[in-house]
Design an enzyme around this catalytic site. Structure first.
Site, PDB file in Angstrom:
ATOM      1  N   ASP A 185     119.825  50.739-122.934  1.00  0.00           N
ATOM      2  CA  ASP A 185     118.902  49.674-123.356  1.00  0.00           C
ATOM      3  C   ASP A 185     119.945  48.868-124.300  1.00  0.00           C
ATOM      4  O   ASP A 185     120.228  49.547-125.470  1.00  0.00           O
ATOM      5  CB  ASP A 185     117.533  50.062-124.269  1.00  0.00           C
ATOM      6  CG  ASP A 185     116.891  48.940-124.542  1.00  0.00           C
ATOM      7  OD1 ASP A 185     117.330  48.057-124.874  1.00  0.00           O
ATOM      8  OD2 ASP A 185     115.427  49.202-124.324  1.00  0.00           O
ATOM      9  N   HIS A 186     120.397  47.827-123.917  1.00  0.00           N
ATOM     10  CA  HIS A 186     121.411  47.459-124.485  1.00  0.00           C
ATOM     11  C   HIS A 186     121.324  46.944-126.126  1.00  0.00           C
ATOM     12  O   HIS A 186     122.026  46.676-126.882  1.00  0.00           O
ATOM     13  CB  HIS A 186     122.123  46.026-123.987  1.00  0.00           C
ATOM     14  CG  HIS A 186     121.481  44.813-124.089  1.00  0.00           C
ATOM     15  ND1 HIS A 186     120.417  44.352-123.222  1.00  0.00           N
ATOM     16  CD2 HIS A 186     121.685  43.739-124.799  1.00  0.00           C
ATOM     17  CE1 HIS A 186     119.878  43.189-123.429  1.00  0.00           C
ATOM     18  NE2 HIS A 186     120.648  42.686-124.468  1.00  0.00           N
ATOM     19  N   HIS A 248     113.119  46.616-124.540  1.00  0.00           N
ATOM     20  CA  HIS A 248     113.764  46.218-125.775  1.00  0.00           C
ATOM     21  C   HIS A 248     112.694  46.343-126.852  1.00  0.00           C
ATOM     22  O   HIS A 248     112.937  46.618-128.146  1.00  0.00           O
ATOM     23  CB  HIS A 248     114.471  44.700-125.861  1.00  0.00           C
ATOM     24  CG  HIS A 248     115.546  44.509-124.692  1.00  0.00           C
ATOM     25  ND1 HIS A 248     116.145  45.894-124.282  1.00  0.00           N
ATOM     26  CD2 HIS A 248     115.625  43.851-123.707  1.00  0.00           C
ATOM     27  CE1 HIS A 248     116.869  45.193-123.418  1.00  0.00           C
ATOM     28  NE2 HIS A 248     116.329  44.130-122.884  1.00  0.00           N
TER      29      HIS A 248
HETATM   30  C1  BG6 Z   1     117.658  41.492-120.740  1.00  0.00           C
HETATM   31  C2  BG6 Z   1     116.787  40.745-119.945  1.00  0.00           C
HETATM   32  O1  BG6 Z   1     117.591  42.823-120.876  1.00  0.00           O
HETATM   33  O2  BG6 Z   1     117.827  40.885-122.075  1.00  0.00           O
HETATM   34  C3  BG6 Z   1     117.251  39.277-120.128  1.00  0.00           C
HETATM   35  O3  BG6 Z   1     116.932  41.221-118.569  1.00  0.00           O
HETATM   36  C4  BG6 Z   1     117.288  38.763-121.472  1.00  0.00           C
HETATM   37  O4  BG6 Z   1     116.159  38.312-119.345  1.00  0.00           O
HETATM   38  C5  BG6 Z   1     118.212  39.495-122.199  1.00  0.00           C
HETATM   39  O5  BG6 Z   1     117.776  37.311-121.656  1.00  0.00           O
HETATM   40  C6  BG6 Z   1     118.035  39.102-123.761  1.00  0.00           C
HETATM   41  O6  BG6 Z   1     119.089  40.094-124.374  1.00  0.00           O
HETATM   42  P1  BG6 Z   1     120.043  39.539-125.577  1.00  0.00           P
HETATM   43  O7  BG6 Z   1     121.149  40.287-125.983  1.00  0.00           O
HETATM   44  O8  BG6 Z   1     120.706  38.191-125.178  1.00  0.00           O
HETATM   45  O9  BG6 Z   1     119.003  39.205-126.614  1.00  0.00           O
END
Ligand code: BG6
Length: 506
Positions: A185-186, A248
């Site tokens: 989960d990034h 997230h």
């Molecule tokens: C991803 C989603 O996991 O996270 C995207 O699939 C979203 O839809 C993105 O835009 C948001 O990530 P960050 O790091 O830009 O907040």
């Protein structure tokens, strides 16, 4: 990040190496790791994909990705050449056993060349329907069984509901043991997200207040200005609840509410997070309308630019009922949090790009100041800024200078840019380095994925069974649909306005 060139020799194999994820995220992150000397001294990158290309073109595409999406802009020639030299390409069909024989030969050749038993990290950057096939083929080729050297990294979507997530977990478990599976989960790789634990558990100051006695409510906002961009096809099947909340936002909830870990051992942290998900009060099907709100954007204005509505986006059905906004009210039923509402909201094409967690403390038990002293009075609020303008803001009452006692909210701010004066590593840098180091702390365990799906199942069920009659129900460039305001207003509250670096928080 510490210098990791002493790490064990490693081969990173990217399945889907010709695709978007490798181009935009993985390769720029690997290149930054190399610049910071955070790659193992013996390191090789093998991209595998079906696309017809050759090594030279692939390297050029990767250089373009680093230039466009990397932290440091166009790569210096010498550094790039050093990086390009470790990139190789294998054109293969993912379901072809011969591909895995070729891969095994390649891996063995590296062992011989390095005179070492290298780590093998298999990164699934393919569409999710291929995860199972690839895991099985790796297993058949004898590349998955050794827990000491082989691991698999998978990215969301990890299923699209509880049943499909369970099925994916089973397929992975047939070929890899749980400690070998790194689910990304990034958000967990973001510095500000990791800092939640440091803030809570490395300081005595806040933890004693971090409970139902002192906290009135918490809001978690993850707002984006962008629309679905080039991902309409995927997004129209997913929607905001699956795309953002299941992973997230629930991860953020876990980090804010979990009990103090006994140690920073990966299993310990993950146990404490799963405890939270198990403690979240299930939403009954008949209560979904009271605890959840959804929305879809219509055309509107974002940053002075006119943008189209969701239904006109490329790859999206003109009758789509997919939500691009989701809000939830949750309760964590345990001794610490009983009765404290957690309001979560996320959406695309909202007014501002901002992710933050706001903790509103209770009002003081007795207001001793004369009424006129406290006209602008508000209970204290702590804001954890995930992005942008990363930092923490504490808003409390102070006496305004002057002859009379007059209270006014003031801000105490910590921000990353001023304090650390250097860019934080990208989330993928942290996560790739951790996967190579075999540190699973920031990755999601199978039971956590399933617990998160199970929590959202009633909402998914009801939203699928009762199509929205009011979509599109918010204009692009606003804070979302009226129903989200009602969700929180029924408790006598409003969404806490996201902070900005220049204006005081309310
Ligand atoms: C991803 C989603 O996991 O996270 C995207 O699939 C979203 O839809 C993105 O835009 C948001 O990530 P960050 O790091 O830009 O907040």
């Amino acid at each position: 990040m510490d210098n990791d060139s002493q790490l064990r020799p490693t081969v990173l194999v990217i399945f889907g190496g010709g695709g978007d994820l490798a181009w935009r995220k993985l390769v720029p992150a690997l290149f930054s790791l190399q610049l910071g000397q955070n790659l193992p001294a013996s390191f090789a990158l093998r991209a595998i994909d079906r696309v017809q290309t050759n090594e030279e073109s692939l390297r050029e595409r990767f250089r373009d990705g680093v230039t466009r999406f990397g932290r440091d802009g166009p790569p210096p020639e010498a550094d790039w050449n050093r990086f390009a030299a470790i990139v190789t390409y294998q054109q293969s069909d993912f379901d072809d056993p011969a591909a895995y024989v070729a891969l095994r030969d390649y891996l063995n050749a590296h062992d011989a060349q390095w005179n070492a038993r290298a780590n093998w990290v298999f990164y699934m950057a393919t569409p999710p329907k291929l995860f199972g096939v690839i895991a099985r083929r790796l297993g058949e080729a004898g590349l998955s069984r050794d827990p000491d050297r082989s691991r698999i990294v998978v990215e969301k979507p990890l299923g699209c509901d509880l049943e499909s997530a369970r099925q994916l977990n089973r397929v992975l478990a047939d070929n890899f043991s749980e400690p070998q599976i790194f689910r990304i989960d990034h958000y967990l790789g973001k510095e500000t997200v990791q800092n939640i634990l440091a803030f809570r558990f490395a300081n005595l100051l806040f933890e004693p207040l971090w409970n139902r006695r002192y906290v009135d409510h918490v809001t978690i906002t993850v707002a984006e200005e962008i629309g679905v961009e080039h991902r309409g096809g995927y997004y129209d099947r997913a929607g905001a609840l699956r795309d953002m909340v299941q992973n997230h936002l629930l991860q953020l909830l876990c980090l804010v509410t979990m009990e103090p870990p006994v140690s920073f051992d990966a299993e310990e942290i993950r146990n404490k997070k799963v405890d939270v998900l198990h403690a979240v009060r299930p939403i009954a099907h008949h209560d979904v309308h009271e605890f959840a709100a959804r929305g879809q954007y219509a055309e509107g204005w974002v940053k002075g630019e006119h943008v189209c509505g969701y239904r006109s986006e490329e790859g999206v059905s003109p009758q789509s009922t997919t939500e691009t906004f989701a809000a939830l009210k949750l309760f964590v039923d345990n001794w610490r949090w009983q009765g404290v509402p957690f309001y979560l909201r996320t959406g695309k094409r909202l007014m501002r790009f901002v992710s933050e967690i706001s903790i509103r403390f209770r009002a003081v038990p007795h207001q001793a100041f004369p009424i006129e002293a406290a006209l602008d009075w508000q209970p204290a609020r702590l804001v954890i800024r995930i992005q942008p303008d990363e930092g923490i803001v504490l808003r409390f009452q102070a006496k305004q200078p002057g002859g009379r006692m007059h209270l006014r909210p003031v801000d105490m701010r910590f921000n990353y840019a001023d304090t650390f004066q250097r860019a934080s590593p990208d989330a993928y840098e942290t996560l790739l380095a951790d996967a190579m180091r075999n540190d699973a702390t920031l990755f999601i365990r199978a039971d956590q994925v399933e617990a998160a799906w199970s929590l959202l199942t009633p909402v998914l069920d009801v939203w699928a069974a009762v199509p929205p009659s009011d979509f599109p129900n918010y204009a692009a460039g606003t804070w979302g649909p009226e129903t989200a305001e009602v969700l929180i207003a029924q408790d006598g509250r409003t969404w806490l306005q996201p902070t900005s670096p220049h204006t005081a928080v309310r």
